[in-house]
Scaffold this motif. Structure first.
Motif, PDB file in Angstrom:
ATOM      1  N   GLY A 188       0.806  -1.210   0.000  1.00  8.97           N
ATOM      2  CA  GLY A 188       0.000   0.000   0.000  1.00  8.97           C
ATOM      3  C   GLY A 188       0.843   1.266   0.000  1.00  8.97           C
ATOM      4  O   GLY A 188       2.036   1.262  -0.301  1.00  8.97           O
ATOM      5  N   ARG A 189       0.205   2.366   0.358  1.00  7.53           N
ATOM      6  CA  ARG A 189       0.839   3.681   0.337  1.00  7.53           C
ATOM      7  C   ARG A 189       0.677   4.375   1.681  1.00  7.53           C
ATOM      8  O   ARG A 189      -0.292   4.144   2.400  1.00  7.53           O
ATOM      9  CB  ARG A 189       0.215   4.561  -0.755  1.00  7.53           C
ATOM     10  N   VAL A 190       1.628   5.230   2.006  1.00  5.79           N
ATOM     11  CA  VAL A 190       1.533   6.059   3.202  1.00  5.79           C
ATOM     12  C   VAL A 190       1.826   7.502   2.813  1.00  5.79           C
ATOM     13  O   VAL A 190       2.487   7.769   1.819  1.00  5.79           O
ATOM     14  CB  VAL A 190       2.528   5.609   4.298  1.00  5.79           C
ATOM     15  N   ILE A 191       1.308   8.432   3.602  1.00  4.93           N
ATOM     16  CA  ILE A 191       1.563   9.848   3.360  1.00  4.93           C
ATOM     17  C   ILE A 191       2.967  10.191   3.833  1.00  4.93           C
ATOM     18  O   ILE A 191       3.365   9.842   4.937  1.00  4.93           O
ATOM     19  CB  ILE A 191       0.523  10.711   4.096  1.00  4.93           C
ATOM     20  N   SER A 192       3.718  10.880   2.988  1.00  5.99           N
ATOM     21  CA  SER A 192       5.084  11.262   3.341  1.00  5.99           C
ATOM     22  C   SER A 192       5.401  12.617   2.724  1.00  5.99           C
ATOM     23  O   SER A 192       5.368  12.770   1.502  1.00  5.99           O
ATOM     24  CB  SER A 192       6.075  10.205   2.838  1.00  5.99           C
ATOM     25  N   CYS A 193       5.680  13.614   3.574  1.00  4.32           N
ATOM     26  CA  CYS A 193       6.005  14.955   3.095  1.00  4.32           C
ATOM     27  C   CYS A 193       7.350  14.925   2.377  1.00  4.32           C
ATOM     28  O   CYS A 193       8.357  14.511   2.943  1.00  4.32           O
ATOM     29  CB  CYS A 193       6.051  15.938   4.261  1.00  4.32           C
ATOM     30  N   ARG A 194       7.391  15.393   1.140  1.00  5.13           N
ATOM     31  CA  ARG A 194       8.634  15.373   0.373  1.00  5.13           C
ATOM     32  C   ARG A 194       9.612  16.449   0.829  1.00  5.13           C
ATOM     33  O   ARG A 194      10.792  16.399   0.497  1.00  5.13           O
ATOM     34  CB  ARG A 194       8.332  15.556  -1.118  1.00  5.13           C
ATOM     35  N   GLN A 195       9.140  17.414   1.606  1.00  5.64           N
ATOM     36  CA  GLN A 195      10.026  18.488   2.054  1.00  5.64           C
ATOM     37  C   GLN A 195      10.816  18.094   3.298  1.00  5.64           C
ATOM     38  O   GLN A 195      12.024  18.321   3.378  1.00  5.64           O
ATOM     39  CB  GLN A 195       9.212  19.755   2.333  1.00  5.64           C
ATOM     40  N   CYS A 196      10.134  17.500   4.291  1.00  3.25           N
ATOM     41  CA  CYS A 196      10.829  17.172   5.539  1.00  3.25           C
ATOM     42  C   CYS A 196      10.780  15.691   5.881  1.00  3.25           C
ATOM     43  O   CYS A 196      11.412  15.259   6.840  1.00  3.25           O
ATOM     44  CB  CYS A 196      10.253  17.986   6.700  1.00  3.25           C
ATOM     45  N   GLY A 197      10.016  14.901   5.107  1.00  3.48           N
ATOM     46  CA  GLY A 197       9.920  13.477   5.386  1.00  3.48           C
ATOM     47  C   GLY A 197       8.923  13.121   6.465  1.00  3.48           C
ATOM     48  O   GLY A 197       8.789  11.959   6.838  1.00  3.48           O
ATOM     49  N   GLY A 198       8.200  14.115   6.992  1.00  3.23           N
ATOM     50  CA  GLY A 198       7.251  13.860   8.071  1.00  3.23           C
ATOM     51  C   GLY A 198       6.035  13.077   7.611  1.00  3.23           C
ATOM     52  O   GLY A 198       5.669  13.085   6.431  1.00  3.23           O
ATOM     53  N   HIS A 199       5.397  12.395   8.572  1.00  9.65           N
ATOM     54  CA  HIS A 199       4.210  11.601   8.269  1.00  9.65           C
ATOM     55  C   HIS A 199       2.962  12.135   8.971  1.00  9.65           C
ATOM     56  O   HIS A 199       1.872  11.627   8.742  1.00  9.65           O
ATOM     57  CB  HIS A 199       4.426  10.142   8.691  1.00  9.65           C
ATOM     58  N   GLU A 200       3.120  13.128   9.827  1.00  7.48           N
ATOM     59  CA  GLU A 200       1.971  13.650  10.553  1.00  7.48           C
ATOM     60  C   GLU A 200       1.239  14.674   9.696  1.00  7.48           C
ATOM     61  O   GLU A 200       1.853  15.538   9.078  1.00  7.48           O
ATOM     62  CB  GLU A 200       2.409  14.267  11.880  1.00  7.48           C
ATOM     63  N   VAL A 201      -0.090  14.566   9.680  1.00  3.05           N
ATOM     64  CA  VAL A 201      -0.892  15.339   8.733  1.00  3.05           C
ATOM     65  C   VAL A 201      -1.954  16.149   9.460  1.00  3.05           C
ATOM     66  O   VAL A 201      -2.589  15.669  10.396  1.00  3.05           O
ATOM     67  CB  VAL A 201      -1.575  14.399   7.717  1.00  3.05           C
ATOM     68  N   GLU A 202      -2.112  17.391   9.036  1.00  2.55           N
ATOM     69  CA  GLU A 202      -3.226  18.222   9.464  1.00  2.55           C
ATOM     70  C   GLU A 202      -4.054  18.565   8.232  1.00  2.55           C
ATOM     71  O   GLU A 202      -3.543  18.549   7.110  1.00  2.55           O
ATOM     72  CB  GLU A 202      -2.722  19.511  10.120  1.00  2.55           C
ATOM     73  N   PHE A 203      -5.321  18.851   8.437  1.00  2.00           N
ATOM     74  CA  PHE A 203      -6.134  19.234   7.283  1.00  2.00           C
ATOM     75  C   PHE A 203      -6.996  20.441   7.620  1.00  2.00           C
ATOM     76  O   PHE A 203      -7.299  20.716   8.776  1.00  2.00           O
ATOM     77  CB  PHE A 203      -7.008  18.062   6.808  1.00  2.00           C
ATOM     78  N   LYS A 204      -7.359  21.174   6.575  1.00  2.00           N
ATOM     79  CA  LYS A 204      -8.225  22.337   6.709  1.00  2.00           C
ATOM     80  C   LYS A 204      -9.343  22.231   5.682  1.00  2.00           C
ATOM     81  O   LYS A 204      -9.163  21.667   4.603  1.00  2.00           O
ATOM     82  CB  LYS A 204      -7.437  23.633   6.484  1.00  2.00           C
ATOM     83  N   LEU A 205     -10.493  22.799   6.041  1.00  2.00           N
ATOM     84  CA  LEU A 205     -11.606  22.894   5.106  1.00  2.00           C
ATOM     85  C   LEU A 205     -11.612  24.297   4.510  1.00  2.00           C
ATOM     86  O   LEU A 205     -11.593  25.291   5.239  1.00  2.00           O
ATOM     87  CB  LEU A 205     -12.932  22.617   5.819  1.00  2.00           C
ATOM     88  N   LEU A 206     -11.629  24.374   3.186  1.00  2.00           N
ATOM     89  CA  LEU A 206     -11.590  25.654   2.486  1.00  2.00           C
ATOM     90  C   LEU A 206     -12.819  25.811   1.604  1.00  2.00           C
ATOM     91  O   LEU A 206     -13.424  24.825   1.169  1.00  2.00           O
ATOM     92  CB  LEU A 206     -10.331  25.752   1.612  1.00  2.00           C
ATOM     93  N   CYS A 207     -13.151  27.054   1.351  1.00  2.00           N
ATOM     94  CA  CYS A 207     -14.226  27.347   0.409  1.00  2.00           C
ATOM     95  C   CYS A 207     -13.803  26.854  -0.976  1.00  2.00           C
ATOM     96  O   CYS A 207     -12.711  27.192  -1.452  1.00  2.00           O
ATOM     97  CB  CYS A 207     -14.497  28.847   0.378  1.00  2.00           C
ATOM     98  N   PRO A 208     -14.622  26.069  -1.652  1.00  2.00           N
ATOM     99  CA  PRO A 208     -14.231  25.560  -2.971  1.00  2.00           C
ATOM    100  C   PRO A 208     -14.149  26.647  -4.039  1.00  2.00           C
ATOM    101  O   PRO A 208     -13.568  26.434  -5.098  1.00  2.00           O
ATOM    102  CB  PRO A 208     -15.338  24.550  -3.294  1.00  2.00           C
ATOM    103  N   LYS A 209     -14.696  27.836  -3.747  1.00  2.00           N
ATOM    104  CA  LYS A 209     -14.689  28.916  -4.735  1.00  2.00           C
ATOM    105  C   LYS A 209     -13.500  29.852  -4.549  1.00  2.00           C
ATOM    106  O   LYS A 209     -12.762  30.134  -5.496  1.00  2.00           O
ATOM    107  CB  LYS A 209     -15.997  29.707  -4.651  1.00  2.00           C
ATOM    108  N   CYS A 210     -13.279  30.341  -3.306  1.00  2.00           N
ATOM    109  CA  CYS A 210     -12.211  31.325  -3.081  1.00  2.00           C
ATOM    110  C   CYS A 210     -11.100  30.811  -2.172  1.00  2.00           C
ATOM    111  O   CYS A 210     -10.138  31.525  -1.904  1.00  2.00           O
ATOM    112  CB  CYS A 210     -12.792  32.615  -2.500  1.00  2.00           C
ATOM    113  N   GLU A 211     -11.239  29.587  -1.648  1.00  2.00           N
ATOM    114  CA  GLU A 211     -10.267  28.936  -0.768  1.00  2.00           C
ATOM    115  C   GLU A 211     -10.079  29.648   0.568  1.00  2.00           C
ATOM    116  O   GLU A 211      -9.050  29.521   1.219  1.00  2.00           O
ATOM    117  CB  GLU A 211      -8.912  28.757  -1.463  1.00  2.00           C
ATOM    118  N   SER A 212     -11.076  30.380   1.010  1.00  2.00           N
ATOM    119  CA  SER A 212     -11.017  30.992   2.335  1.00  2.00           C
ATOM    120  C   SER A 212     -11.228  29.925   3.406  1.00  2.00           C
ATOM    121  O   SER A 212     -11.965  28.958   3.209  1.00  2.00           O
ATOM    122  CB  SER A 212     -12.094  32.072   2.463  1.00  2.00           C
ATOM    123  N   GLU A 213     -10.571  30.133   4.555  1.00  2.00           N
ATOM    124  CA  GLU A 213     -10.759  29.224   5.690  1.00  2.00           C
ATOM    125  C   GLU A 213     -11.940  29.634   6.565  1.00  2.00           C
ATOM    126  O   GLU A 213     -12.328  28.896   7.470  1.00  2.00           O
ATOM    127  CB  GLU A 213      -9.494  29.196   6.557  1.00  2.00           C
TER     128      GLU A 213
END
Length: 311
Positions: A188-213
């Motif tokens: 399978g696959r795992v999430i891996s940040c290509r910049q620092c190699g980290g695996h911990e993930v946060e997420f945000k919900l954004l407006c699909p039109k203007c991407e405001s938080e």
């Protein structure tokens, strides 16, 4: 056995300070301390750092502002040092006032951990022996990874034998792979940040039109007073709302929610499908599809040539 272990500090105004070492006669320079800290990233965001000095390769652990640096010999396996350095960390007293004693104890403990998790000593652990036997005899097909949003990769089958410390279980499996007892295969696959190699993930919900938080939830509710459907915005501190159909107040606890969608405070767009964006919890980089799908999960199986009687 590593060459030496050192404790160094970082002050945002004064820079690095070199503390105690063991063996005592091996002392780092201030310039070497700077290089070691830089091995943890420009913002010192990485817990584990690797640095190449003239005196040897350094594996270090940073709990800002304190850094524990281990100088290793040329023939030593850096992965083994890193795993056992992480095992050592919970036993360190970072608040001690006697670093001379603490660094000596830490150095000796690290060597003990390395001995316990390599070679014949590794397979004297009864839980490890039972796990390997059950794998070989087919009671466990393979040790599969399970990724969670916190991005700790779990191995549930191995945890049943080796305990609930998921990070230690993963390190133990790596030890067994290094000793030729287990072999790794992609799974399978795992999430891996290509910049620092980290695996911990946060997420945000954004407006699909203007991407405001700046989003509010708009609830499609059933009003118990007039038996009609209506829309309301409910924030945390509200205890009641006004039905837009009958204008009667209704307690939030009595509402029946039919559906929910997001309302953007910036552009006014409403959507039942807000944009979900993932960020690396370590370096805050916005993750792209290559980060989300680029990592490879690893499962463990017995090495065909290995039998328990070998050790």
């Amino acid at each position: 056995m590593p060459k030496s272990m050192h404790v160094i500090w970082w002050d945002n105004k004064l820079g690095p300070s070199v503390g105690r070492s063991y063996p005592e006669e091996i002392v780092l320079t201030t310039e070497e301390a700077v290089v070691i800290f830089m091995g943890h990233g420009a913002n010192m965001e990485s817990e584990i750092g690797y640095t190449k000095l003239k005196r040897g390769l350094v594996v270090s652990y940073l709990d800002s502002p304190i850094c524990i640096a281990v100088v290793i010999k040329d023939d030593e396996d850096t992965a083994i040092i890193e795993r056992n350095l992480m095992r050592l960390v919970p036993h360190l007293n970072f608040n001690t006032e006697d670093w001379e004693t603490e660094i000596r104890r830490a150095y000796n403990t690290l060597n003990e951990l390395i001995q316990e998790t390599t070679g014949d000593e590794l397979l004297t652990n009864p839980n490890v022996k039972t796990l390997i036997t059950d794998l070989i005899e087919g009671r466990i097909e393979k040790i599969r990874p399970k990724s969670i949003l916190k991005s700790i990769i779990r191995y549930p089958e191995a945890s049943n034998y080796l305990g609930n410390d998921e990070e230690e279980v993963a390190r133990m499996l790596e030890d067994l792979e290094k000793e030729g007892v287990l072999q790794r295969k992609t799974y399978g696959r795992v999430i891996s940040c290509r910049q620092c190699g980290g695996h911990e993930v946060e997420f945000k919900l954004l407006c699909p039109k203007c991407e405001s938080e700046k989003l509010h939830n708009v609830y499609n509710i059933y009003c118990p007073e007039c038996s009609k459907q209506t829309h309301v915005v409910i924030v945390d501190e509200l205890s009641e709302v006004i039905c837009t159909a009958c204008r009667d107040p209704v307690k939030v606890s009595e509402l029946s929610v039919i559906d929910v969608e997001s309302l953007c405070n910036e552009c006014g767009a409403a959507s039942a499908d807000p944009k979900i964006v993932f960020f690396c919890a370590l370096c805050e980089k916005r993750l792209k599809i290559t980060d989300l799908l680029g990592g490879t999960g690893l499962a463990y199986e017995p090495t065909p040539e290995f039998t328990p009687e070998e050790k």
